[in-house]
Design a protein around this motif. Structure first.
Motif, mmCIF file in Angstrom:
data_model
loop_
_atom_site.group_PDB
_atom_site.id
_atom_site.type_symbol
_atom_site.label_atom_id
_atom_site.label_comp_id
_atom_site.label_asym_id
_atom_site.label_seq_id
_atom_site.Cartn_x
_atom_site.Cartn_y
_atom_site.Cartn_z
ATOM 1 N N VAL A 330 -0.585 0.495 73.629
ATOM 2 C CA VAL A 330 0.059 -0.757 74.033
ATOM 3 C C VAL A 330 -1.009 -1.611 74.713
ATOM 4 N N ASN A 331 -0.740 -2.915 74.851
ATOM 5 C CA ASN A 331 -1.702 -3.833 75.495
ATOM 6 C C ASN A 331 -1.533 -3.730 77.025
ATOM 7 N N ASP A 332 -2.297 -2.873 77.620
ATOM 8 C CA ASP A 332 -2.158 -2.622 79.065
ATOM 9 C C ASP A 332 -3.484 -2.738 79.812
ATOM 10 N N ASN A 333 -4.490 -3.277 79.198
ATOM 11 C CA ASN A 333 -5.805 -3.357 79.844
ATOM 12 C C ASN A 333 -6.244 -4.812 79.945
ATOM 13 N N LYS A 334 -6.604 -5.193 81.153
ATOM 14 C CA LYS A 334 -7.180 -6.509 81.366
ATOM 15 C C LYS A 334 -8.643 -6.491 80.946
ATOM 16 N N PRO A 335 -9.168 -7.627 80.649
ATOM 17 C CA PRO A 335 -10.613 -7.668 80.377
ATOM 18 C C PRO A 335 -11.395 -7.239 81.623
ATOM 19 N N ASN A 371 -9.702 -9.416 72.054
ATOM 20 C CA ASN A 371 -10.505 -10.637 71.963
ATOM 21 C C ASN A 371 -10.443 -11.383 73.305
ATOM 22 N N VAL A 372 -11.614 -11.672 73.862
ATOM 23 C CA VAL A 372 -11.697 -12.221 75.225
ATOM 24 C C VAL A 372 -12.479 -13.532 75.192
ATOM 25 N N LYS A 373 -12.017 -14.503 76.005
ATOM 26 C CA LYS A 373 -12.715 -15.752 76.230
ATOM 27 C C LYS A 373 -12.890 -15.951 77.743
ATOM 28 N N CYS A 374 -14.061 -16.514 78.157
ATOM 29 C CA CYS A 374 -14.395 -16.656 79.577
ATOM 30 C C CYS A 374 -14.762 -18.101 79.881
ATOM 31 N N PHE A 375 -14.544 -18.508 81.119
ATOM 32 C CA PHE A 375 -14.901 -19.842 81.599
ATOM 33 C C PHE A 375 -15.094 -19.755 83.115
ATOM 34 N N ILE A 376 -15.736 -20.793 83.686
ATOM 35 C CA ILE A 376 -16.000 -20.848 85.130
ATOM 36 C C ILE A 376 -15.430 -22.140 85.686
ATOM 37 N N SER A 377 -15.416 -22.233 87.009
ATOM 38 C CA SER A 377 -14.879 -23.418 87.667
ATOM 39 C C SER A 377 -15.807 -24.607 87.425
ATOM 40 N N GLU A 378 -15.236 -25.815 87.591
ATOM 41 C CA GLU A 378 -15.969 -27.044 87.310
ATOM 42 C C GLU A 378 -16.626 -27.590 88.575
ATOM 43 N N VAL A 412 -15.520 -16.596 87.852
ATOM 44 C CA VAL A 412 -15.563 -16.390 86.404
ATOM 45 C C VAL A 412 -14.229 -15.775 85.985
ATOM 46 N N SER A 413 -13.506 -16.458 85.092
ATOM 47 C CA SER A 413 -12.189 -15.998 84.633
ATOM 48 C C SER A 413 -12.264 -15.662 83.152
ATOM 49 N N CYS A 414 -11.674 -14.532 82.770
ATOM 50 C CA CYS A 414 -11.637 -14.084 81.375
ATOM 51 C C CYS A 414 -10.212 -13.672 81.032
ATOM 52 N N SER A 415 -9.766 -14.015 79.828
ATOM 53 C CA SER A 415 -8.410 -13.672 79.372
ATOM 54 C C SER A 415 -8.469 -13.254 77.909
ATOM 55 N N ASP A 416 -7.571 -12.305 77.544
ATOM 56 C CA ASP A 416 -7.516 -11.857 76.145
ATOM 57 C C ASP A 416 -6.450 -12.639 75.401
ATOM 58 N N GLU A 417 -6.285 -12.312 74.096
ATOM 59 C CA GLU A 417 -5.351 -13.053 73.248
ATOM 60 C C GLU A 417 -4.067 -12.267 73.010
ATOM 61 N N GLY A 418 -3.811 -11.271 73.811
ATOM 62 C CA GLY A 418 -2.590 -10.490 73.663
ATOM 63 C C GLY A 418 -1.375 -11.257 74.117
#
Length: 959
Positions: A330-335, A371-378, A412-418
């Motif tokens: 199951v999808n139970d893991n954070k990046p 699948n993970v995407k990351c971004f930072i504060s502005e 630094v924030s990262c999120s998956d596509e689940g």
């Protein structure tokens, strides 16, 4: 149609894959070991590898193989442990691709990791216990724990040995997975009476080189009457469970049966897996065989489990089965954001695109959940760049300035596509290190300070302050006095600067008349490397003080000669006699001078100009005016306080010089004599006035003191009891009283209190009255008198209620001797008497004759007379006694011996009635005391006169 599809797939495959090569290496090879010559095997030249920027691409996070382009070979990059890399598979391979550019080429490389014998067989438990009935038949089998060897193939467990083999033998069963089940067979029936407990050693041996082994102890307890072993319904069970299932979830149920009855038919279930991960996740109910969860199931750690379940009865007969559990994901893991390398501090002069942090992102989930995407504060001078798959770099995007912002908190924030999407973030704190790019800056462009002259050295004048926008050592400002000179003298001899605080101190005392102002430069230098500095000009202004009196320039005052100004008798009003010229080296109003006429022989004749010092006549000179005119002019400045100087101007009112010369001959001598005479007269008057006031104060004090003491004496009740010692020896007495009289005096510490205090032994306080010297008292005392020391340890006794003795029990010459008392003795001038010790009080012989009442009364009156005379001559504080008496011996310690006197052996009684006491005192005074003087103040007693003293007294009488 099918053949076309196959051909199309083949064409695509041939277009994307140019070659494939495989290698086989053993595990645990050292770093840098050769794997294979990839250039030769692929038919490539080394130049092609270099020009094509050949690199290895792999999806794994860990790279064990690296490519050397210059040599065209593959090398071991990291130590390879097959047991860690391939835990559950016997065949362990590494797959990666070699990619070349210009043109693009793609090669697949497979490296097989072969096993070496680097792990020995191990048993999970060190000891295994069995309870076997002695009725067990031969051939009974007992399942043993099998050894685990992480190696595979020939390096794995190959054989088991059991020692000793008297009753048991081993039987091995090969499983489909290549493992061997170990069973122990009973070959010879057991006899509990011969041997109740048997210890065996099971040894597992592998087939590697060198050969390695592991052992386990088997302890067998022989029991009675159990001949049937449990049997499972099926040898293998299968079940499925979803990861993250709650604890207590029942996965499956295994069942076994035993043909025995009673306690021998009761079956107990247990898990016999040697791997700890199974025992920590699953447990089996010992009674019903339910297998449930006791831990967390994580698909990313283990996708399936194999559980070995053992069924045993009370007779230790066992059977075993396998339970295979498959885990559903199951999808139970954070990046997971892993900081590979980071710099917590970066210099503010860092260049653009400087890498600050390397970040690796990993999501253990699969598919879209991974699948993970990351971004930072502005609004920060940093950006996040993606380098390769799941690798990011945090680099600078603009210039940094620590003085604007010394710290950045980068999230630094990262999120998956689940679904739902899981995300994670991490905050990086980045400190901007300081660079010495700012010089110290003074608060002012220049400084001015004032200091009053005649200052004390080391006086703090003022403080210069500079600030540095940098931080820490770069902002630590030190102050330095730049080398310069003031009037040819180094400025360091005038002022000094504190290096830490910038306080400017005066090194010397300044004199306004010598220097009015000076300037210098102070340098502020920071502690950076190289240091930066700035300087500022400081001007010190000296303020004047009125420290100089006016100086008279004219007329000149000479010590030996006399200068006089001549004024003719025909001079009119306003005639200029002379001009007093004076200067003051001070400045400002301290130098404004005014002239005044202080003294003059004739004030109506001359005046002095207040501002110009001109001496002029204010009336017509006449013949009656004296020839000698003496003027004293005072010159004052306008300072606070003002200072002055005086000058004497001699003026001769005459028309001819001879007349002037005759008048001024003895002028200096007369003036000097008159000044001395005036001084001595004033001094004598002051001394006489002081002595008169002092005598007046002393007389008044003595009067008051004697009046108060007389009041205390006449209101006190102190008994004086004469006492005769039982033995007495007179020693050649020629005086009026030939016997020694001892008196016990009972006195109070205060005349207004009733408590009594007794004196010490008579040998310690003796008052000797010498009849040859009228009114003279001598005292012999020890080092510390009881009268002088109010804190001395006296034995205080209550007063006797019957202190007035009746006629019968009154003490006479043979009465008891009291140990405490103050003894007053009268002895002849030429007689001798014993001193010290108890002999004085006790005596050495009997009385020659008992004293009559007349003698006793005479002695008592004589004592009262002597005490009265002594009392009358007492001065304040010491009662007028000799200097040998202590100052503490005040009037309150002397009792009035004329009150309440009782004579033993006599019918005469002196009562304490005031009237009778007064009459008795008057009668005794008429008989014994000298006639009173006309003055109210009694004279002090006179000592025996000597010839010299007689002459002095005669002279005084004549005067």
């Amino acid at each position: 149609m099918n053949r076309q599809v196959i051909l199309f797939i083949s064409l695509i495959f041939l277009d994307s894959v140019f070659g494939q090569v495989s290698y086989s290496i053993p595990e645990e090879m050292a770093k840098g070991s050769l794997v294979g010559n990839i250039a030769q095997d692929l038919g490539l030249e080394i130049k092609r590898l270099i020009s094509g920027k050949a690199k290895i691409y792999t999806r794994n996070t860990d790279e064990y193989i690296e490519l050397s382009r210059e040599r065209g070979v593959l090398l071991v990059k990291e130590r390879i442990d097959r047991e860690v890399l391939c835990t559950e598979t016997a065949l362990c391979t590494l797959h990666f691709q070699i990619i070349l550019e210009n043109p693009m080429e793609f090669y697949t490389v497979t490296v097989q990791i072969t096993d070496i014998n680097d792990n020995s067989p191990t048993f999970e438990i060190n000891e295994m216990k069995f309870k076997i009935s002695e009725s067990a038949i031969s051939g009974a089998k007992f399942v043993l724990e099998r050894a685990v060897d992480l190696d595979v193939g020939i390096n794995g467990v190959q054989n088991y040995e059991l020692k000793p083999t008297d009753n048991f033998a081993l039987k091995l069963h090969n499983n489909a997975d290549g493992n061997k089940n170990v069973e122990m067979l009973l070959q010879k029936p057991l006899d509990r009476e011969n041997q109740e407990q048997i210890s065996l050693v099971l040894t597992a041996v592998d087939g590697g080189e060198p050969q390695m082994s592991g052992t386990m102890l088997i302890v067998i307890t022989v029991l009675d009457a159990n001949d049937n072993a449990p049997v499972f319904t099926q040898p293998t069970y299968k079940a499925t469970v979803t990861e993250n299932s709650p604890k207590g979830t029942v996965v499956a149920t295994v069942t076994a049966s035993d043909a025995d009855q009673g306690s021998n038919g009761e079956i107990t279930y247990s898990i016999t897996n040697t791997l700890e991960n199974v025992r920590k996740v699953f447990e089996v109910n010992k009674e019903n065989g339910e297998v449930s969860l006791i831990g967390n199931i994580d698909f990313e750690k283990s996708r399936h489990f194999q559980i070995n379940v053992l069924a045993s009865d009370d007779g230790s007969l066992t059977d075993s089965c396998k339970l295979i559990v498959d885990v559903q994901d199951v999808n139970d893991n954070k990046p997971e954001i892993n900081i590979m390398s980071k710099s917590s501090v970066i210099s503010e002069d860092a260049k653009l695109n400087t890498v600050v942090t390397m970040i690796n992102i990993e999501d253990k989930d699969t598919g879209e959940n991974g699948n993970v995407k990351c971004f930072i504060s502005e609004n920060i001078p940093f950006i996040l760049k993606s380098s390769t798959n799941n690798f990011y770099s945090l680099v600078t995007d603009s210039e940094l300035d620590r003085e604007i912002s010394s710290q950045y908190n980068i999230t630094v924030s990262c999120s998956d596509e689940g679904v739902p999407s899981l995300s994670s973030s991490v905050t990086l704190t980045l400190q901007i290190s300081d660079v010495n790019d700012n010089a110290p800056v003074f608060e002012r462009s220049s400084y001015e300070a004032y200091i009053v002259e005649n200052n004390t050295p080391s006086l703090s004048i003022f403080t210069v302050k500079a600030r540095d926008a940098d931080w820490n050592q770069n902002a630590r400002v030190s102050y330095i006095l730049e080398d310069s000179s003031v009037n040819g003298v180094p400025v360091s001899s005038y002022v000094s600067v504190s290096a830490d605080s910038g306080v400017i101190h005066a090194v010397r005392s300044f004199d306004y008349e010598q220097i009015k102002d000076f300037h210098f430069r102070v340098e502020a230098q920071d502690g950076g490397s190289p240091p930066l500095s700035s300087n500022v000009t400081v001007k010190i202004l000296i303020q004047d003080q009125n420290d100089n009196p006016p100086q008279v320039l004219y007329p000149v005052q000479t010590g030996g000669s006399l200068v006089a100004e001549m004024v003719p008798r025909s001079a009119d009003v306003g005639y200029l006699v002379t001009k007093v010229v004076a200067v003051d080296v001070d400045s400002g109003q301290n130098a404004w001078l005014s002239y005044k006429l202080q003294k003059a022989t004739d004030r109506a004749l001359f005046e002095v100009g207040l501002q110009n010092g001109e001496i002029r006549t204010i009336r017509q000179v006449t013949d009656k005016d004296a020839v000698k005119q003496r003027l004293t002019v005072i010159v004052e400045d306008n300072g606070q306080p003002s200072r002055s100087a005086t000058v004497i101007v001699n003026v001769a009112v005459a028309d001819s010089f001879p007349e002037v010369l005759s008048e001024f001959t003895d002028f200096t001598h007369d003036k000097e004599y008159n000044d001395n005479l005036t001084f001595y007269l004033v001094l004598a008057l002051a001394v006489v006035s002081f002595l008169f006031i002092t005598c007046l104060v002393v007389i008044i004090s003595v009067k008051i003191y004697r009046w108060r003491q007389s009041r205390i004496l006449y209101h006190s009740n102190l008994p004086v009891i004469p006492y005769y010692p039982p033995r007495y020896s007179d020693t050649l007495g020629t005086g009026t009283l030939q016997h020694v009289y001892n008196y016990e005096v009972c006195r109070t510490t205060d005349s207004r209190k009733s408590d009594c205090k007794f004196g010490r032994a008579g040998s310690q306080n003796v008052l000797i009255m010498d009849p040859s010297s009228t009114g003279t008292m001598q005292r012999i005392q020890s080092e510390k008198s009881i009268l002088d020391d109010p804190d001395s340890p006296l034995e205080q006794k209550p007063p006797n209620n019957d202190w007035r003795f009746t006629q019968g029990p009154r003490p006479g010459p043979s009465g008891p001797h009291m140990p405490y008392g103050t003894h007053i003795r009268w002895t002849p001038k030429s007689g001798t008497r014993a001193t010290g010790g108890p002999e004085v009080a006790m005596g050495t012989g009997p009385w020659p004759q008992p004293p009559t009442e007349a003698e006793q009364l005479q002695a008592l009156m004589a004592a009262a007379n002597e005490v009265s005379e002594a009392t009358a001559t007492l001065g304040p504080g010491t009662m007028g006694l000799s200097t040998r008496y202590s100052p503490q011996f005040t009037l309150q310690h002397v009792p009035d011996y004329r009150q309440n006197v009782y004579i033993p052996g006599s019918t005469a009684t002196l009562t304490s009635n005031p009237q009778q006491q007064q009459a008795t005192a008057q009668q005794a005074a008429q008989q014994a005391l000298p006639p009173p003087q006309a003055s109210a103040q009694p004279e002090p007693p006179k000592a025996a006169q000597t010839p010299a003293s007689k002459k002095k007294s005669t002279k005084k009488e004549k005067k």
